[in-house]
Write an enzyme that holds these catalytic residues in place. Structure first.
Site, PDB file in Angstrom:
ATOM      1  N   ASP A  10       0.860  -1.175   0.000  1.00  0.00           N
ATOM      2  CA  ASP A  10       0.000   0.000   0.000  1.00  0.00           C
ATOM      3  C   ASP A  10       0.901   1.231   0.000  1.00  0.00           C
ATOM      4  O   ASP A  10       2.053   1.171   0.426  1.00  0.00           O
ATOM      5  CB  ASP A  10      -0.884  -0.030   1.253  1.00  0.00           C
ATOM      6  CG  ASP A  10      -1.821   1.167   1.326  1.00  0.00           C
ATOM      7  OD1 ASP A  10      -2.340   1.576   0.283  1.00  0.00           O
ATOM      8  OD2 ASP A  10      -2.021   1.683   2.434  1.00  0.00           O
ATOM      9  N   ASP A  27      -7.515  -2.876   2.833  1.00  0.00           N
ATOM     10  CA  ASP A  27      -6.391  -3.770   2.556  1.00  0.00           C
ATOM     11  C   ASP A  27      -6.589  -5.161   3.153  1.00  0.00           C
ATOM     12  O   ASP A  27      -5.902  -6.108   2.756  1.00  0.00           O
ATOM     13  CB  ASP A  27      -5.092  -3.188   3.130  1.00  0.00           C
ATOM     14  CG  ASP A  27      -4.739  -1.840   2.532  1.00  0.00           C
ATOM     15  OD1 ASP A  27      -4.862  -1.710   1.309  1.00  0.00           O
ATOM     16  OD2 ASP A  27      -4.367  -0.932   3.290  1.00  0.00           O
ATOM     17  N   ASP A  43      -2.589  -0.896   5.724  1.00  0.00           N
ATOM     18  CA  ASP A  43      -3.004  -0.410   7.035  1.00  0.00           C
ATOM     19  C   ASP A  43      -4.505  -0.197   7.134  1.00  0.00           C
ATOM     20  O   ASP A  43      -5.052  -0.123   8.215  1.00  0.00           O
ATOM     21  CB  ASP A  43      -2.279   0.906   7.379  1.00  0.00           C
ATOM     22  CG  ASP A  43      -2.563   1.997   6.350  1.00  0.00           C
ATOM     23  OD1 ASP A  43      -3.186   1.705   5.309  1.00  0.00           O
ATOM     24  OD2 ASP A  43      -2.153   3.147   6.587  1.00  0.00           O
TER      25      ASP A  43
END
Length: 807
Positions: free
Chosen positions: A368, A734, A730
């Protein structure tokens, strides 16, 4: 009729339609009887959580291994044969059972270590959790309940939300109580900046989460403004709940780790080889327990000795037990457990032992962007001020990537007193601002708009014109910097400006003029207007320009073109630009001092704000962004040298994602990224063969505007291509991909609880470089285990070979 959200696209309906659909009342809210009835239908507003595994199940899982089962079977057979032999010979002492007992003891110790490690990892995970507010201000029976537990919300409840509130359920905005409303929803969508919301319906029913501008989603945070909303969905029916369902689906696809697969294959081959050898050893000695005579070519007078048959069978079993490296499971578990301790010291908390080895086999890291590769803290990186004449600008580059006022300074800032132009920049940034900074959970955090918090940090780095006050502030900073308790934080420069000037009115931001203004008053009673906003819009309303020495000159088209060109240059680097301006000639507002002033009625209508913010004096502009972590570029280089590809999957926009990837080294300078950068929607629209081609290419890739389903599909296709995938993240969005990946890695500080629960490993410092260190440790452990297996196997096989030769 009360309807589930799956049949009710609230974002595409008017507020009245939503009220009618949910049978509620914006003025009175729900009655107690209606609440009880709805709770029977919808349940409590909470996510379902799986119960922890009981100890007995954890113990049984430790025996779910081919080698361990072989050893267990060998121990049982050895124990049984020893018992029979003891009964025959009258020897049933303890020493006769030493061998099977030693094997069982090794297996028990292996199970104990495994169970202890999983329990201790869960305790470490619990220590990372932060207490969050679980209350909401809810209208029930015509009265607001200010602290109703959020779990008691039901669809149709009317909830008031203000700055700092965490949205407790999915809601449709009924109306705004301020001119604007901004929400931080990066944990759900991956967007790096707070987004504007409104009460207007979205025309399309089929729209991505980012496009549902009239919806508030559970788990997001209000950073600016106030609104009243209608609860649409609760619990598992919310967007977070849907993602939780995806996580459960992804968990059903869990596969064995590379180590377990290889050990199982090794165990099966070893079992076959040992079984054949033991059978041959037993059959070679058949003449000792089986004999016969031949009469006319046929065997007669067959003699069979059961005692000798079992004796040589015992020898065969003993050879099997000797050939199996009984210490292998214990050593592997110990290596992994020691590895988790080393990783914990490097801020990587491993939840499951096999994850240590999986890291060592990783071939692709899908990361990410927001909060992992970047700090998830907006900061000013570039400051453009006016020079000694119109058209001549001055560039200042700002260090630091966090909200810590002591993190870095401003390059090429002149020493001594700051000039008039820089003073005005500092004044506007400090006062035309509703944000704050707090120190919480060992980290400096923004309260309010992240961009405004970044401006306050800029003020602290610029300093103030009062030298004596500046010296005092510097002494306080030195004391804070040397103190072990950094919970004390004072924005001394911002406070100085607030002491000099009092804010008497606010012209809130709106979509049309794209700016915010405040009227401030000095101790002498002089008023001035301070404005910040989109550069093009602010510059369009500016008639003058403030130079370095504070003098004012008119703005012509040539100067405007120069400013716009610089703005375009900054935007091309994915910077979010804000223009700064002020106005001294306020006309009827020059004496404004509060609600009793005759001009106050004009401030009640936002339509008047643009005319008030006219004939402004342009001061300069700032470029902000969510900057990459300083150590990430080196970590990316380490990955490339180790043969690990890095793919960035983010919910942020394409230009920002590409700019960050160029900066951190995912892409080379000048590299053609036309087949390496896609939005999630565009990538999924490609034919399957094209998608495989993109994923199997060399170098890095970036996928922007990615939704949870896009992330899952990318991870699934990589796994199908026999890649070992580590996924970092986070946010709630995700979590499904974290669960599906070979190893999911969540952020410990900024990570949501859903992401942490889905992950196999937690980063206590939210740092991408920690992953690289953990991969290196995993590879070292993997190499050590391979070396031990070779040694143990050669040593174990030498025992039966020697026995056969001696025999």
């Amino acid at each position: 009729m009360i309807t589930e959200e799956k049949n009710f696209a609230a974002w595409s309906k008017s507020v009245d339609d939503c009220v009618n659909e949910l049978e509620t009342d914006l003025q009175k809210g729900l009655t107690n009887s209606s609440v009880e009835r709805r709770r029977e239908i919808h349940g409590w507003n909470e996510l379902e959580k799986e119960d922890g595994k009981p100890i007995w199940k954890l113990v049984l899982e430790q025996f779910n291994d081919t080698l361990v089962r072989i050893l267990l079977l060998a121990a049982v057979v050895s124990f049984f044969l020893t018992y029979i032999d003891g009964q025959k010979n009258g020897d049933s002492g303890f020493t006769a059972y030493v061998e099977p007992l030693v094997i069982l003891l090794i297996l028990i110790l292996n199970a104990v270590v495994g169970v202890w490690q999983e329990n201790s990892a869960e305790k470490a995970l619990e220590a990372l959790k932060e207490m969050q507010s679980e209350n909401a201000k809810v209208l029930r029976g015509g009265e607001f309940i200010t602290d109703l537990p959020a779990r008691e919300l039901v669809p149709g409840d009317i909830v008031e939300l203000r700055v700092g509130d965490k949205v407790p359920a999915d809601m449709r905005i009924a109306y705004l109580k301020t001119s604007t409303l901004r929400v931080e929803q990066s944990s759900l969508t991956g967007e790096s900046v707070a987004v504007l919301k409104s009460s207007h319906a979205v025309l399309k029913e089929d729209v991505e989460l980012q496009g549902k501008e009239c919806m508030l989603f559970a788990g997001t945070t209000i950073v600016n403004g106030c609104c009243v909303s209608i609860v649409i969905s609760i619990g598992m029916a919310t967007e977070i709940g849907k993602i939780q369902t995806q996580i459960q689906a992804a968990s059903s696809e869990d596969t064995d780790t590379p180590l377990k697969k290889k050990l199982d294959e090794f165990g099966e081959r070893l079992t076959t080889v040992i079984g054949i050898i033991c059978l041959l050893v037993w059959l070679i000695n058949y003449k000792y327990f089986l004999s016969w005579d031949f009469v006319g070519g046929w065997p007669t007078n067959i003699k069979f000795s059961f005692e000798k048959c079992t004796y040589y069978f015992e020898i065969a079993v003993a050879l099997a037990v000797a050939a199996i490296p009984e210490g292998l499971p214990a050593v592997i578990t110990t290596c992994l457990a020691l590895g988790t301790r080393k990783m914990a010291q490097k801020n990587a908390i491993v939840r499951k032992l096999p994850s240590v080895e999986t890291l060592g086999c990783t071939t692709i890291i899908c990361s990410d962007k927001t909060g992992t590769l970047t700090t998830n803290q907006m900061s000013v990186t570039e400051l453009i001020c006016n020079g000694t004449s119109a058209g001549k600008g001055r560039n200042f580059y700002v260090e630091g990537t966090t909200y810590n006022p002591l993190d870095g300074g401003i390059l090429n800032l002149p020493t001594g007193e700051i000039d008039e132009n820089l003073q005005t920049v500092s004044k506007i940034a400090a006062l035309c601002n509703d944000a704050g900074i707090v120190y919480k959970a060992h980290r400096f955090r923004a309260t309010g708009m992240p961009t405004e918090a970044a401006l306050k940090v800029l003020v602290e780095k610029l300093g103030i014109p009062d030298l004596q006050a500046q010296v005092k502030i510097n002494l306080e900073r030195e004391a804070m910097e040397s103190s072990t308790d950094q919970k004390f934080i004072r924005l001394g420069c911002c406070d100085w400006w607030n002491d000099k000037l009092t804010r008497v009115a606010s012209l809130e931001f709106d979509r049309n003029r794209k700016s915010m203004g405040v009227i401030v008053q000095s101790h002498e009673g002089k008023n001035e207007l301070l404005v910040k906003g989109a550069v093009e819009n602010v510059l369009e309303r500016c008639s003058f320009l403030q130079l370095k020495d504070g003098s004012i000159v008119e703005v012509d088209n040539h100067v405007r073109e120069i400013v716009i060109a610089k703005h375009n240059s900054m935007s091309s680097k994915a910077l979010r630009c804000l223009g700064l301006a002020y106005k001294e000639a306020l006309g009827e507002f020059s004496t404004y001092d509060g609600e009793t002033h005759p001009a106050h009625k004009k401030l009640l209508d936002p339509a008047n704000y643009a005319s008030i913010e006219s004939n402004l004096i342009f001061v300069g502009m700032v470029g902000l962004r969510d900057p990459p972590r300083e150590e990430v570029k080196g970590a990316i280089d380490d990955c490339r040298e180790a043969g690990i590809r890095v793919m960035v999957i983010t919910g942020d926009n394409k230009n920002t994602a590409e700019a960050i990837c160029h900066e951190i080294g995912v892409f080379y300078d000048g590299e053609d990224i036309s087949q390496k950068s896609f939005t999630g929607k565009d990538f999924i629209a490609l034919p399957v063969d094209e998608r495989r081609k993109v994923l199997s290419g060399s170098g890095g890739c970036v996928f922007s505007r990615a939704e949870p389903r896009h992330k899952q599909e990318i991870v699934r296709m990589l796994k199908d291509a026999d890649e070992v995938v580590a996924m970092t993240g986070d946010g709630v969005n995700d979590a499904p991909a974290l669960k599906l990946a070979d190893i999911g890695i969540a952020m410990g500080i900024a990570g949501t609880e859903v992401a942490k629960e889905a992950a196999d490993m937690i980063l206590a410092d939210d740092n991408f470089s920690t992953i690289v260190s953990a991969v290196a440790e995993g590879r070292s452990i993997y190499d050590n285990m391979k070396a031990f297996i070779r040694f143990s196997l050669s040593l174990s096989l030498s025992k039966p070979t020697t026995t056969i030769l001696v025999g």
